[in-house]
Design an enzyme around this catalytic site. Structure first.
Site, PDB file in Angstrom:
ATOM      1  N   GLY A 128     -24.786 -16.948  24.607  1.00 34.90           N
ATOM      2  CA  GLY A 128     -25.161 -16.769  23.214  1.00 34.90           C
ATOM      3  C   GLY A 128     -24.225 -15.865  22.443  1.00 34.90           C
ATOM      4  O   GLY A 128     -24.582 -15.336  21.384  1.00 34.90           O
TER       5      GLY A 128
ATOM      6  N   ASP B  33     -19.869 -22.475  15.421  1.00 34.32           N
ATOM      7  CA  ASP B  33     -19.476 -21.075  15.553  1.00 34.32           C
ATOM      8  C   ASP B  33     -17.962 -20.877  15.581  1.00 34.32           C
ATOM      9  O   ASP B  33     -17.488 -19.736  15.520  1.00 34.32           O
ATOM     10  CB  ASP B  33     -20.057 -20.474  16.840  1.00 34.32           C
ATOM     11  CG  ASP B  33     -21.556 -20.241  16.761  1.00 34.32           C
ATOM     12  OD1 ASP B  33     -22.118 -20.370  15.652  1.00 34.32           O
ATOM     13  OD2 ASP B  33     -22.159 -19.940  17.806  1.00 34.32           O
TER      14      ASP B  33
ATOM     15  N   LYS C  53     -19.241 -12.614  19.580  1.00 32.76           N
ATOM     16  CA  LYS C  53     -20.024 -12.307  18.379  1.00 32.76           C
ATOM     17  C   LYS C  53     -21.453 -11.983  18.764  1.00 32.76           C
ATOM     18  O   LYS C  53     -21.959 -12.364  19.820  1.00 32.76           O
ATOM     19  CB  LYS C  53     -20.002 -13.479  17.387  1.00 32.76           C
ATOM     20  CG  LYS C  53     -20.583 -14.802  17.911  1.00 32.76           C
ATOM     21  CD  LYS C  53     -22.095 -14.916  17.826  1.00 32.76           C
ATOM     22  CE  LYS C  53     -22.607 -16.259  18.345  1.00 32.76           C
ATOM     23  NZ  LYS C  53     -24.081 -16.285  18.522  1.00 32.76           N
TER      24      LYS C  53
ATOM     25  N   VAL D  92     -20.336 -16.305  29.826  1.00 34.81           N
ATOM     26  CA  VAL D  92     -20.429 -17.762  29.733  1.00 34.81           C
ATOM     27  C   VAL D  92     -21.884 -18.152  29.484  1.00 34.81           C
ATOM     28  O   VAL D  92     -22.795 -17.634  30.134  1.00 34.81           O
ATOM     29  CB  VAL D  92     -19.905 -18.414  31.025  1.00 34.81           C
ATOM     30  CG1 VAL D  92     -20.078 -19.927  30.975  1.00 34.81           C
ATOM     31  CG2 VAL D  92     -18.436 -18.051  31.240  1.00 34.81           C
ATOM     32  N   ALA D  93     -22.100 -19.079  28.550  1.00 35.59           N
ATOM     33  CA  ALA D  93     -23.448 -19.560  28.208  1.00 35.59           C
ATOM     34  C   ALA D  93     -24.378 -18.388  27.896  1.00 35.59           C
ATOM     35  O   ALA D  93     -25.535 -18.380  28.287  1.00 35.59           O
ATOM     36  CB  ALA D  93     -24.029 -20.416  29.330  1.00 35.59           C
TER      37      ALA D  93
ATOM     38  N   ALA E 207     -20.866 -16.915  21.826  1.00 34.22           N
ATOM     39  CA  ALA E 207     -19.810 -17.798  21.297  1.00 34.22           C
ATOM     40  C   ALA E 207     -18.539 -17.748  22.122  1.00 34.22           C
ATOM     41  O   ALA E 207     -17.439 -17.872  21.579  1.00 34.22           O
ATOM     42  CB  ALA E 207     -19.522 -17.500  19.820  1.00 34.22           C
ATOM     43  N   GLY E 208     -18.658 -17.622  23.441  1.00 30.67           N
ATOM     44  CA  GLY E 208     -17.466 -17.614  24.286  1.00 30.67           C
ATOM     45  C   GLY E 208     -16.689 -18.911  24.233  1.00 30.67           C
ATOM     46  O   GLY E 208     -15.460 -18.912  24.130  1.00 30.67           O
ATOM     47  N   GLY E 209     -17.391 -20.045  24.299  1.00 31.26           N
ATOM     48  CA  GLY E 209     -16.704 -21.324  24.207  1.00 31.26           C
ATOM     49  C   GLY E 209     -16.064 -21.528  22.853  1.00 31.26           C
ATOM     50  O   GLY E 209     -14.929 -22.023  22.739  1.00 31.26           O
TER      51      GLY E 209
END
Length: 297
Positions: free
Chosen positions: A99, A137, A10, A96-97, A101-103
């Protein structure tokens, strides 16, 4: 048998942040747009819960039960009274990390994959309720498209999108911690009167019309000053993208990925080429929004 779910990244086309609440969270007016960078989460029966990961920056992804994909499987299993005996494999393409919303995407993807694998038959509302418990998120990662998130961002109203929006994303050399960015936001705002966050009608109208020029004027991110304070080099990346012809440039969410809105696919390709040659970022990706949410493939 296995089930694979594709889930998008996103970009926040508006991120309005209120003052810190007594619980430490912040009220948000968060306009999400899903874009065509994807992780794929595959759920396969196993003797016990296990997480593996491949792809760019996979070494930075936790493989224990702190991973949102694992937490999603545990939450669904607990709700339906079953053992979380599943192997979750993440094919990672979302930074990754960064901003983006990968996690959170992995959490939503794992939830949908486990629901399909186990045949739990959870309703959409149930899945969204679990998503909200996992993180602010995560509900949007399930829904996709475009949406306004209120509260901590988890209370969603889906939005109309009238056309494609072309983006270039510049990936930074290191990550930024979302909690650290919010702490810096609070520090920078000490003594200031921080207004209640509200959705900008100009942003909503530009999305509905599919008008990138109007959206470029209205884009905003209240976390950008905090991200730049912690990672000043991002200013060079933003300047390079603007100079390359981007309609607008901003930090994506809590950063450190920077996002550049382009007029069309050709312009996005040109901007990406300039950014790659600028030496201000480690990689560049192009994408289109709005993208569909978590989908079984």
């Amino acid at each position: 048998m296995s089930v694979t779910v594709r889930v998008p990244a996103k970009v926040n086309v508006q991120l309005a942040v209120g003052a810190a609440r007594p619980d430490g969270f912040h009220d948000l007016a968060n306009v999400f747009l899903a874009v065509s960078l994807y992780d794929e989460i595959t759920a396969t029966p196993a003797d016990a819960l296990r997480v593996t990961c491949e792809g760019p920056d996979a070494g930075q992804v936790p493989l224990d039960h702190s991973n949102l994909a694992a937490r999603a499987a545990l939450a669904l299993a607990e709700r339906y009274g079953r053992e979380p005996a599943v192997h979750l494999h993440i094919a990672k393409d979302i930074p990754v990390a960064g901003g983006m919303a990968g996690g959170s995407a992995d959490g939503a993807g794992a939830l949908l994959a486990c629901d399909a694998l186990w045949g739990t038959g959870a309703s959409r509302d149930e899945l969204l309720e679990i998503c909200a418990e996992l993180g602010s998120d995560v509900p949007f990662s399930l829904v996709g498209g475009a949406a306004l998130g209120m509260g901590r961002g988890e209370r969603l109203t889906e939005l109309e999108v009238g056309g494609d929006f072309h983006w270039v994303f510049a990936l930074a050399a290191r990550g930024l911690s979302t909690p650290a960015v919010f702490r810096e936001f609070d520090r920078l705002g000490e003594g200031l009167d921080i207004p209640e966050p509200v959705a900008d009608q100009a942003v909503l109208d530009a999305l509905a019309k599919g008008d990138p020029t109007a959206l470029a004027v209205a884009l905003s991110n209240d976390l950008q000053p905090a991200a730049l304070s912690l990672f000043p080099e991002l200013s060079d990346t933003l300047a390079a993208g603007r100079a390359a012809g981007a309609l607008a440039a901003l930090v994506s969410g809590s950063g450190p990925t920077t996002a550049f809105l382009a007029t069309d696919a050709g312009s996005a390709s040109d901007i990406a080429g300039v950014l790659r040659a600028s030496g201000t970022c480690r990689d560049v990706r192009t994408a289109v929004g709005a993208a569909a949410g978590a989908t079984v493939v």
